[in-house]
Design a protein around this motif. Structure first.
Motif, PDB file in Angstrom:
ATOM      1  N   UNK A 198      22.472 -12.087  69.990  1.00 14.42           N
ATOM      2  CA  UNK A 198      22.545 -10.655  70.289  1.00 14.42           C
ATOM      3  C   UNK A 198      23.497 -10.012  69.289  1.00 14.42           C
ATOM      4  N   UNK A 199      23.105  -8.844  68.787  1.00 11.54           N
ATOM      5  CA  UNK A 199      23.871  -8.193  67.723  1.00 11.54           C
ATOM      6  C   UNK A 199      23.970  -6.701  68.008  1.00 11.54           C
ATOM      7  N   UNK A 200      25.159  -6.159  67.853  1.00  8.99           N
ATOM      8  CA  UNK A 200      25.397  -4.720  67.916  1.00  8.99           C
ATOM      9  C   UNK A 200      26.017  -4.287  66.597  1.00  8.99           C
ATOM     10  N   UNK A 201      25.358  -3.341  65.919  1.00  5.58           N
ATOM     11  CA  UNK A 201      25.868  -2.770  64.681  1.00  5.58           C
ATOM     12  C   UNK A 201      26.284  -1.333  64.938  1.00  5.58           C
ATOM     13  N   UNK A 202      27.488  -0.969  64.495  1.00 12.29           N
ATOM     14  CA  UNK A 202      27.986   0.397  64.632  1.00 12.29           C
ATOM     15  C   UNK A 202      28.421   0.916  63.270  1.00 12.29           C
ATOM     16  N   UNK A 212      24.254   3.591  65.817  1.00  7.64           N
ATOM     17  CA  UNK A 212      24.224   2.220  66.319  1.00  7.64           C
ATOM     18  C   UNK A 212      22.822   1.644  66.269  1.00  7.64           C
ATOM     19  N   UNK A 213      22.769   0.326  66.136  1.00 12.70           N
ATOM     20  CA  UNK A 213      21.564  -0.475  66.314  1.00 12.70           C
ATOM     21  C   UNK A 213      21.943  -1.630  67.228  1.00 12.70           C
ATOM     22  N   UNK A 214      21.183  -1.806  68.292  1.00 14.92           N
ATOM     23  CA  UNK A 214      21.542  -2.778  69.321  1.00 14.92           C
ATOM     24  C   UNK A 214      20.379  -3.731  69.550  1.00 14.92           C
ATOM     25  N   UNK A 215      20.627  -5.018  69.335  1.00 15.57           N
ATOM     26  CA  UNK A 215      19.633  -6.061  69.568  1.00 15.57           C
ATOM     27  C   UNK A 215      20.098  -6.947  70.716  1.00 15.57           C
ATOM     28  N   UNK A 229      32.883   5.351  79.996  1.00 10.52           N
ATOM     29  CA  UNK A 229      31.459   5.236  80.277  1.00 10.52           C
ATOM     30  C   UNK A 229      30.773   4.544  79.130  1.00 10.52           C
ATOM     31  N   UNK A 230      29.577   4.013  79.346  1.00  8.88           N
ATOM     32  CA  UNK A 230      28.847   3.351  78.259  1.00  8.88           C
ATOM     33  C   UNK A 230      28.557   4.327  77.125  1.00  8.88           C
ATOM     34  N   UNK A 231      28.593   3.827  75.924  1.00  8.79           N
ATOM     35  CA  UNK A 231      28.286   4.670  74.773  1.00  8.79           C
ATOM     36  C   UNK A 231      26.846   5.168  74.829  1.00  8.79           C
ATOM     37  N   UNK A 232      25.945   4.368  75.386  1.00 10.55           N
ATOM     38  CA  UNK A 232      24.541   4.745  75.495  1.00 10.55           C
ATOM     39  C   UNK A 232      23.916   3.963  76.643  1.00 10.55           C
ATOM     40  N   UNK A 254      24.869   8.358  68.424  1.00 10.82           N
ATOM     41  CA  UNK A 254      25.559   8.288  69.716  1.00 10.82           C
ATOM     42  C   UNK A 254      26.677   9.320  69.812  1.00 10.82           C
ATOM     43  N   UNK A 255      26.548  10.434  69.109  1.00  8.71           N
ATOM     44  CA  UNK A 255      27.575  11.459  69.167  1.00  8.71           C
ATOM     45  C   UNK A 255      28.737  11.138  68.254  1.00  8.71           C
TER      46      UNK A 255
END
Length: 353
Positions: A198-202, A212-215, A229-232, A254-255
């Motif tokens: 699992x990968x999160x790119x910010x 962001x890209x979230x896998x 709160x959650x970013x997304x 994401x703002x």
């Protein structure tokens, strides 16, 4: 691959066992008392051999402890190379990160993180390799090495993710060849075909815009004032490995991360940690404790979360846990954000109780 070469015993290391052995043999065949069969003679003989055995055991113990200290120094050096500690500040973003390995005695595990300042903004990766401990270290090294290059080379975040995907595919192919029975190796502990990450790119731009890209990774928490709160809430893409990336891949906006606000990136080991009664770790409530005291710094957030996590699990988490905290230290500070009209809402932050 990192190898630790075993050293042959030195002359100094073999002197003491030789001396103890010579003492035992000399007593047995050269001392008249050892030839007697009386109770007193047998007691003395037993005491001599007990002392010899104790000396040998203590010598072996000291030798093993010395080798263990050397191995731990090598492991710490490997950790600093593979999972480099991020600098405390990147282009106006305060950074702090830490990892807790589920394997006792291991300083690295299956979680990965990294942050670099580039001409495209501050780019961050957080990931979680299937499994934990030293077995996942090779995959961590492959992905982090690719990220550190691609983050500077690629202008678009989606191209960075594609580079990570190709690096993972190459690493898994090499592992499959190395673990094939034709190479003389034993069967793999886990089939390579089942490996995933699992990968999160910010990306945090100069104006604070977050893309962001979230896998398959948990979305980070946004800390703003005393709310979080959650970013997304968007559905993430599948993890890297089992499925190909879609042809059309666009980073999600994401703002903005305003001055004084923080992002808390974490691996699922933080949310899924259980106590003795099977209750999950209350990460949102712990973050509430972290933001209740002002000022909020990345280091205080890390200390609060890890202290609570160890208390919750009794000091023995079942999975690797990694946290990465990013705080926007640019601009006037949190007190000016209430009148900043540039803010684009991401999701409605809920007060944490």
């Amino acid at each position: 691959m990192i190898r630790i070469k075993a050293r042959a015993p030195t002359g100094r290391a073999t002197v003491l066992p030789t001396v103890w052995g010579a003492v035992a043999v000399g007593y047995k065949f050269g001392c008249p008392l050892a030839q007697q069969s009386g109770l007193g003679a047998r007691i003395v003989t037993s005491a001599v051999f007990f002392a010899v055995g104790t000396g040998l055991v203590l010598h072996v113990r000291r030798t093993l402890l010395r080798e263990l200290r050397i191995a731990r120094r090598v492991a710490r050096a490997a950790q600093n190379v593979v999972l480099r500690p991020p600098p405390p500040r990147l282009d106006g973003i305060d950074v702090a990160a830490a990892q807790l390995s589920a394997d006792r005695g291991a300083s690295v595990g299956g979680d990965l993180y990294g942050a670099v300042a580039t001409e495209h903004g501050v780019r961050v990766v957080m990931g979680d390799v299937r499994g934990h401990g030293l077995a996942a270290l090779g995959t961590v090294a492959a992905l982090l090495g690719s990220f550190r290059e691609a983050a500077h080379d690629e202008a678009d975040l989606d191209r960075v993710l594609r580079r990570l995907d190709r690096a993972l595919a190459r690493h898994l192919r090499e592992r499959a060849r190395a673990e094939h029975p034709a190479h003389g190796g034993a069967g793999p502990d886990t089939p390579v075909a089942e490996e995933f990450v699992t990968v999160l790119l910010l990306e945090i731009g100069p104006d604070g815009e977050v893309r962001a890209l979230n896998c398959g990774h948990p979305w980070p928490y946004l800390l703003s004032g005393t709310t979080a709160g959650p970013l997304s809430h968007a559905e993430p893409l599948p993890p890297l490995g089992p499925f190909p990336l879609p042809a059309g891949l666009t980073a999600r906006s994401c703002g903005r991360l305003l001055p004084g606000e923080s992002l808390v990136l974490f691996t699922d080991g933080a949310e899924e940690a259980r106590d003795a009664r099977g209750r999950f770790f209350p990460l949102p409530a712990v973050l509430a404790d972290a933001v209740r005291g002002q000022p909020v710094t990345p280091q205080t957030v890390l200390r609060t979360v890890f202290r609570a996590l160890l208390d919750h699990t009794g000091g023995t988490p079942d999975d690797d846990v990694a946290l990465l905290v990013l705080r926007n230290a640019r601009g006037p500070g949190p007190e000016a954000t209430a009148t900043d009209t540039r803010f684009t809402p991401r999701v409605k932050a809920q007060p944490l109780r």
